[in-house]
Design a protein around this motif. Structure first.
Motif, mmCIF file in Angstrom:
data_model
loop_
_atom_site.group_PDB
_atom_site.id
_atom_site.type_symbol
_atom_site.label_atom_id
_atom_site.label_comp_id
_atom_site.label_asym_id
_atom_site.label_seq_id
_atom_site.Cartn_x
_atom_site.Cartn_y
_atom_site.Cartn_z
ATOM 1 N N ASP A 273 12.284 16.176 -31.891
ATOM 2 C CA ASP A 273 12.108 15.330 -30.710
ATOM 3 C C ASP A 273 12.704 15.979 -29.466
ATOM 4 O OD1 ASP A 273 10.677 13.363 -32.053
ATOM 5 O OD2 ASP A 273 12.482 12.221 -32.553
ATOM 6 N N ASP A 274 13.873 16.612 -29.605
ATOM 7 C CA ASP A 274 14.479 17.314 -28.473
ATOM 8 C C ASP A 274 13.598 18.457 -27.990
ATOM 9 O OD1 ASP A 274 16.686 15.632 -28.501
ATOM 10 O OD2 ASP A 274 17.920 17.023 -29.682
ATOM 11 N N HIS A 275 13.031 19.202 -28.929
ATOM 12 C CA HIS A 275 12.120 20.294 -28.565
ATOM 13 C C HIS A 275 10.900 19.762 -27.836
ATOM 14 C CE1 HIS A 275 13.424 24.132 -30.459
ATOM 15 N NE2 HIS A 275 14.147 23.319 -31.201
ATOM 16 N N ALA A 276 10.291 18.718 -28.372
ATOM 17 C CA ALA A 276 9.091 18.158 -27.754
ATOM 18 C C ALA A 276 9.396 17.675 -26.338
ATOM 19 C CB ALA A 276 8.545 17.014 -28.610
ATOM 20 N N GLU A 277 10.509 16.992 -26.157
ATOM 21 C CA GLU A 277 10.892 16.525 -24.824
ATOM 22 C C GLU A 277 11.111 17.691 -23.871
ATOM 23 O OE1 GLU A 277 14.151 13.742 -24.803
ATOM 24 O OE2 GLU A 277 13.248 12.594 -26.452
ATOM 25 N N ALA A 278 11.769 18.748 -24.354
ATOM 26 C CA ALA A 278 12.045 19.914 -23.507
ATOM 27 C C ALA A 278 10.750 20.601 -23.088
ATOM 28 C CB ALA A 278 12.965 20.896 -24.232
ATOM 29 N N VAL A 279 9.819 20.758 -24.020
ATOM 30 C CA VAL A 279 8.535 21.394 -23.699
ATOM 31 C C VAL A 279 7.784 20.557 -22.661
ATOM 32 C CG1 VAL A 279 6.246 21.946 -24.629
ATOM 33 C CG2 VAL A 279 8.296 22.687 -25.848
ATOM 34 N N LEU A 280 7.716 19.264 -22.879
ATOM 35 C CA LEU A 280 7.010 18.397 -21.921
ATOM 36 C C LEU A 280 7.681 18.405 -20.561
ATOM 37 C CD1 LEU A 280 6.138 15.397 -24.276
ATOM 38 C CD2 LEU A 280 4.605 17.208 -23.465
ATOM 39 N N ALA A 281 9.004 18.498 -20.532
ATOM 40 C CA ALA A 281 9.730 18.548 -19.258
ATOM 41 C C ALA A 281 9.496 19.860 -18.514
ATOM 42 C CB ALA A 281 11.229 18.345 -19.500
ATOM 43 N N MET A 282 9.187 20.934 -19.243
ATOM 44 C CA MET A 282 8.953 22.228 -18.616
ATOM 45 C C MET A 282 7.534 22.370 -18.053
ATOM 46 S SD MET A 282 11.139 24.690 -21.238
ATOM 47 C CE MET A 282 9.882 25.903 -21.263
ATOM 48 N N LEU A 283 6.593 21.553 -18.508
ATOM 49 C CA LEU A 283 5.193 21.697 -18.080
ATOM 50 C C LEU A 283 4.981 21.590 -16.570
ATOM 51 C CD1 LEU A 283 3.101 19.975 -20.885
ATOM 52 C CD2 LEU A 283 3.232 22.408 -20.332
ATOM 53 N N PRO A 284 5.612 20.647 -15.865
ATOM 54 C CA PRO A 284 5.389 20.606 -14.410
ATOM 55 C C PRO A 284 5.810 21.902 -13.711
ATOM 56 C CG PRO A 284 6.308 18.528 -15.145
ATOM 57 C CD PRO A 284 6.381 19.481 -16.317
ATOM 58 N N GLY A 285 6.908 22.507 -14.136
ATOM 59 C CA GLY A 285 7.341 23.779 -13.562
ATOM 60 C C GLY A 285 6.371 24.902 -13.871
ATOM 61 N N THR A 286 5.803 24.863 -15.064
ATOM 62 C CA THR A 286 4.812 25.867 -15.446
ATOM 63 C C THR A 286 3.555 25.707 -14.595
ATOM 64 O OG1 THR A 286 5.647 25.872 -17.708
ATOM 65 C CG2 THR A 286 3.439 26.781 -17.353
ATOM 66 N N ARG A 287 3.094 24.485 -14.478
ATOM 67 C CA ARG A 287 1.864 24.230 -13.721
ATOM 68 C C ARG A 287 1.994 24.600 -12.250
ATOM 69 N NH1 ARG A 287 1.505 18.696 -16.824
ATOM 70 N NH2 ARG A 287 0.171 19.316 -18.563
ATOM 71 N N PHE B 286 3.939 27.005 -11.107
ATOM 72 C CA PHE B 286 4.295 28.416 -10.951
ATOM 73 C C PHE B 286 3.081 29.174 -10.411
ATOM 74 C CE2 PHE B 286 5.565 32.683 -12.041
ATOM 75 C CZ PHE B 286 6.940 32.648 -11.852
ATOM 76 N N PRO B 287 3.305 30.094 -9.463
ATOM 77 C CA PRO B 287 2.174 30.840 -8.897
ATOM 78 C C PRO B 287 1.328 31.512 -9.987
ATOM 79 C CG PRO B 287 4.161 31.276 -7.647
ATOM 80 C CD PRO B 287 4.578 30.479 -8.861
ATOM 81 N N GLY B 288 0.028 31.323 -9.902
ATOM 82 C CA GLY B 288 -0.903 31.961 -10.820
ATOM 83 C C GLY B 288 -1.289 31.121 -12.016
ATOM 84 N N CYS B 289 -0.617 29.990 -12.225
ATOM 85 C CA CYS B 289 -0.954 29.132 -13.368
ATOM 86 C C CYS B 289 -2.190 28.304 -13.030
ATOM 87 C CB CYS B 289 0.209 28.214 -13.723
ATOM 88 S SG CYS B 289 -0.150 27.176 -15.174
ATOM 89 N N ILE B 290 -3.186 28.378 -13.899
ATOM 90 C CA ILE B 290 -4.406 27.595 -13.737
ATOM 91 C C ILE B 290 -4.285 26.289 -14.518
ATOM 92 C CG2 ILE B 290 -6.900 27.543 -14.175
ATOM 93 C CD1 ILE B 290 -6.802 30.652 -13.884
ATOM 94 N N GLN B 291 -3.780 26.375 -15.738
ATOM 95 C CA GLN B 291 -3.597 25.205 -16.598
ATOM 96 C C GLN B 291 -2.410 25.416 -17.517
ATOM 97 O OE1 GLN B 291 -6.977 23.911 -18.912
ATOM 98 N NE2 GLN B 291 -8.426 24.502 -17.317
ATOM 99 N N ALA B 292 -1.771 24.323 -17.910
ATOM 100 C CA ALA B 292 -0.719 24.368 -18.922
ATOM 101 C C ALA B 292 -0.708 23.027 -19.654
ATOM 102 C CB ALA B 292 0.636 24.648 -18.285
ATOM 103 N N HIS B 293 -0.741 23.099 -20.973
ATOM 104 C CA HIS B 293 -0.793 21.889 -21.794
ATOM 105 C C HIS B 293 0.053 22.100 -23.048
ATOM 106 C CE1 HIS B 293 -4.174 20.492 -19.379
ATOM 107 N NE2 HIS B 293 -4.639 21.728 -19.477
ATOM 108 N N ALA B 294 0.420 21.002 -23.677
ATOM 109 C CA ALA B 294 1.144 21.067 -24.944
ATOM 110 C C ALA B 294 0.460 20.150 -25.941
ATOM 111 C CB ALA B 294 2.594 20.648 -24.752
ATOM 112 N N GLY B 295 0.489 20.557 -27.185
ATOM 113 C CA GLY B 295 0.016 19.726 -28.289
ATOM 114 C C GLY B 295 1.163 19.535 -29.265
ATOM 115 N N ILE B 296 1.350 18.318 -29.727
ATOM 116 C CA ILE B 296 2.473 18.004 -30.599
ATOM 117 C C ILE B 296 1.938 17.474 -31.923
ATOM 118 C CG2 ILE B 296 4.475 16.486 -30.882
ATOM 119 C CD1 ILE B 296 4.713 16.584 -27.784
#
Length: 94
Positions: free
Chosen positions: A17-31, A33-43
């Motif tokens: 659960d901690d990992h899943a929360e951390a990954v989801l929390a990082m997605l806005p920063g990834t999206r 970031f310059p050059g990012c077209i898409q970023a998604h996670a599957g759990i």
């Protein structure tokens, strides 16, 4: 040429659960970031796996992003509580 990155992480069951929360929390920063077209996670809770999918304008943008995450310590932060090493693959997208 665009670059796709697919990562599958395998957290310990008790830290999933901690990992899943951390990954989801990082997605806005990834999206944003310059050059990012898409970023998604599957759990997948049943298999205790988290898949992260990124699409970048070029391999150079992806490399800059990975360097940024490494400098911040984001990539090492969770590695101590994984039951096995993550799978990381990239693909050129015509």
């Amino acid at each position: 040429m665009k670059e796709a990155a697919i990562t599958v992480v395998y957290p310990d069951v008790d830290t999933f659960d901690d990992h899943a929360e951390a990954v989801l929390a990082m997605l806005p920063g990834t999206r944003s970031f310059p050059g990012c077209i898409q970023a998604h996670a599957g759990i997948n809770r049943e298999r205790c796996e988290i898949a992260i999918f990124h699409l970048w304008e070029s391999p150079d943008y992806l490399n800059r992003y990975l360097d940024w995450r490494a400098e911040r310590g984001d990539l090492d932060a969770r590695s101590a509580t994984m039951r096995r090493e993550q799978d990381f693959r990239t693909y050129s997208v015509p």
